[in-house]
Design a protein around this motif. Structure first.
Motif, PDB file in Angstrom:
ATOM      1  N   LYS A 126       0.818  -1.214   0.000  1.00  0.00           N
ATOM      2  CA  LYS A 126       0.000   0.000   0.000  1.00  0.00           C
ATOM      3  C   LYS A 126       0.852   1.264   0.000  1.00  0.00           C
ATOM      4  O   LYS A 126       0.507   2.264  -0.620  1.00  0.00           O
ATOM      5  CB  LYS A 126      -0.925   0.003   1.223  1.00  0.00           C
ATOM      6  N   ASN A 127       1.956   1.218   0.740  1.00  0.00           N
ATOM      7  CA  ASN A 127       2.819   2.392   0.863  1.00  0.00           C
ATOM      8  C   ASN A 127       4.160   1.945   1.444  1.00  0.00           C
ATOM      9  O   ASN A 127       4.367   0.759   1.717  1.00  0.00           O
ATOM     10  CB  ASN A 127       2.171   3.469   1.740  1.00  0.00           C
ATOM     11  N   THR A 244       2.155   4.974 -12.025  1.00  0.00           N
ATOM     12  CA  THR A 244       1.201   3.934 -11.637  1.00  0.00           C
ATOM     13  C   THR A 244       1.387   3.416 -10.217  1.00  0.00           C
ATOM     14  O   THR A 244       0.447   2.869  -9.639  1.00  0.00           O
ATOM     15  CB  THR A 244       1.327   2.740 -12.603  1.00  0.00           C
ATOM     16  N   PRO A 308      -5.468   8.645 -12.580  1.00  0.00           N
ATOM     17  CA  PRO A 308      -6.343   8.896 -11.427  1.00  0.00           C
ATOM     18  C   PRO A 308      -6.633   7.637 -10.623  1.00  0.00           C
ATOM     19  O   PRO A 308      -6.448   6.510 -11.097  1.00  0.00           O
ATOM     20  CB  PRO A 308      -7.622   9.435 -12.094  1.00  0.00           C
ATOM     21  N   ALA A 309      -7.102   7.831  -9.397  1.00  0.00           N
ATOM     22  CA  ALA A 309      -7.356   6.729  -8.477  1.00  0.00           C
ATOM     23  C   ALA A 309      -8.363   5.733  -9.051  1.00  0.00           C
ATOM     24  O   ALA A 309      -8.224   4.516  -8.850  1.00  0.00           O
ATOM     25  CB  ALA A 309      -7.858   7.273  -7.144  1.00  0.00           C
ATOM     26  N   GLU A 310      -9.370   6.225  -9.763  1.00  0.00           N
ATOM     27  CA  GLU A 310     -10.367   5.305 -10.315  1.00  0.00           C
ATOM     28  C   GLU A 310      -9.774   4.395 -11.391  1.00  0.00           C
ATOM     29  O   GLU A 310     -10.189   3.239 -11.542  1.00  0.00           O
ATOM     30  CB  GLU A 310     -11.567   6.072 -10.878  1.00  0.00           C
ATOM     31  N   ARG A 312      -6.528   3.416 -11.387  1.00  0.00           N
ATOM     32  CA  ARG A 312      -5.719   2.470 -10.613  1.00  0.00           C
ATOM     33  C   ARG A 312      -6.586   1.342 -10.073  1.00  0.00           C
ATOM     34  O   ARG A 312      -6.194   0.168 -10.094  1.00  0.00           O
ATOM     35  CB  ARG A 312      -5.018   3.190  -9.468  1.00  0.00           C
ATOM     36  N   ALA A 313      -7.790   1.689  -9.604  1.00  0.00           N
ATOM     37  CA  ALA A 313      -8.697   0.676  -9.055  1.00  0.00           C
ATOM     38  C   ALA A 313      -9.051  -0.371 -10.109  1.00  0.00           C
ATOM     39  O   ALA A 313      -9.182  -1.566  -9.800  1.00  0.00           O
ATOM     40  CB  ALA A 313      -9.961   1.339  -8.526  1.00  0.00           C
ATOM     41  N   GLU A 316      -6.091  -2.715 -10.416  1.00  0.00           N
ATOM     42  CA  GLU A 316      -6.039  -3.609  -9.254  1.00  0.00           C
ATOM     43  C   GLU A 316      -7.059  -4.736  -9.389  1.00  0.00           C
ATOM     44  O   GLU A 316      -6.758  -5.902  -9.088  1.00  0.00           O
ATOM     45  CB  GLU A 316      -6.298  -2.816  -7.971  1.00  0.00           C
TER      46      GLU A 316
END
Length: 344
Positions: A126-127, A244, A308-310, A312-313, A316
């Motif tokens: 995650k980080n 990414t 954007p985060a969407e 990346r989702a 995933e």
């Protein structure tokens, strides 16, 4: 008669004293000779010259030479000077080189449970705090022991090159623009499967061939950290960056276990403690410098594409099944993946 006895006693006494002095001197002589024994330590890896990782190896080599007072002769060969990654891995196992660095995923075929800790498949970390919880704790110690038993190398410390991103000739901003893009990947199965799941065309190639492969069109892009893109000048052939954060690449500092065991106890301790010291600093420097490295890439003409985060989702979701698939390699692998994800 008395004179003869006196003379004999005098000779024997001198011999005894002389022998005693020699005996007393022997440990010192042995210690002196022992302390002068030299152990050549070839450190060879594929990281770019000038990168925080290579700079850390420079520093570590100097520390080994200085703190051992010359008993260790540490020699540093960066940027694939002694061979590509696959060659260096094998050389470290058999002891042709004493140290190299690679992601734990390089042991996928021999110890698949270790491979999981390299962030395979993508998005497992995650980080950076999650990475530290895994590798600087019990799991890091566990995989070092497994590596020693199964591969003949000990992971004496962990450095990192950090999160990987896409570098491509044409912009990649979403799954649609990724389709069919020829991406260089390491010669590791899980990396191939990851990019296939996303619709790219993964092309396994040695690390050292990426510049020429970009220039000749064998590949359209690659995934890497910002430091390596700068250091190897891949930006001269591809200028689009998509941040990414899909893969975090830790690097195990791999020391040949038989060579390490051959050292006197104090030098074994020096190797382990100094490596941990230097690469803890390397991780700090690497993280602090990543943003600046991206700015440097912009300054030489690279363009940062939106991710954007969407989006990346979606990536995933497309690759989530690989966690279960990788876990099928062995019960130990599935358990390792679960332990890593639980810490995030």
């Amino acid at each position: 008669m008395k004179d003869k006895l006196r003379k004999s006693f005098s000779i024997n006494r001198r011999q005894l004293i002389g022998g005693g002095v020699a005996a007393l001197a022997m440990p010192a002589l042995i210690k002196s000779a022992y302390s002068q024994e030299k152990f050549v330590c070839k450190i060879a890896h594929s990281e770019a010259i000038g990168s925080p990782f290579t700079n850390a190896f420079d520093k570590w080599a100097k520390i080994l030479n200085e703190r051992s007072e010359g008993r260790i002769d540490a020699q540093h060969f960066p940027a694939s000077q002694l061979g590509g990654l696959a060659q260096l891995l094998e050389m470290s196992r058999i002891g042709t080189v004493q140290v190299t660095a690679a992601g734990p995923d390089s042991e996928e075929a021999i110890a698949p449970e270790i491979a999981a800790t390299a962030g395979a498949p993508g998005f497992i970390y995650k980080n950076e705090a999650h990475v530290d919880a895994v590798l600087q704790g019990d799991i890091g110690d566990e995989i070092s022991k497994i590596a020693r038993e199964k591969t003949g190398v000990e992971f004496i410390a962990y450095g990192e090159v950090g999160f990987r991103h896409l570098l491509t000739k044409e912009p990649v901003t979403d799954l649609a623009s990724l389709q069919g893009v020829k991406l260089r990947v390491p010669e590791v199965n899980i990396w191939v499967e990851f990019w296939k799941a996303l619709g790219a065309n993964p092309t396994p190639l040695p690390y050292s061939e990426q510049y020429s492969a970009l220039s000749t069109g064998i590949i359209d892009g690659l995934d890497s950290d910002y430091f390596s893109v700068l250091g190897f000048k891949w930006h001269e052939q591809a200028t689009n960056i998509t941040p990414t954060y899909h893969w975090f690449l830790p690097k195990a500092i791999r020391m040949n276990a038989a060579w390490l065991d051959s050292l006197p106890a104090d030098l074994q301790e020096l190797c382990r403690t100094s490596a941990k010291e230097v690469f803890a600093e390397q991780r700090t420097i690497n993280r602090a410098g990543a943003d600046q490295a991206l700015e440097d890439l912009k300054a030489v003409g690279c363009t940062v594409q939106p991710f954007p985060a969407e989006e990346r989702a979606k990536w995933e979701e497309k690759t989530e099944f690989l966690f279960e698939k990788m876990g099928e390699a062995s019960p130990e692998t599935a358990e390792m993946i679960a332990k890593i994800r639980a810490l995030g």
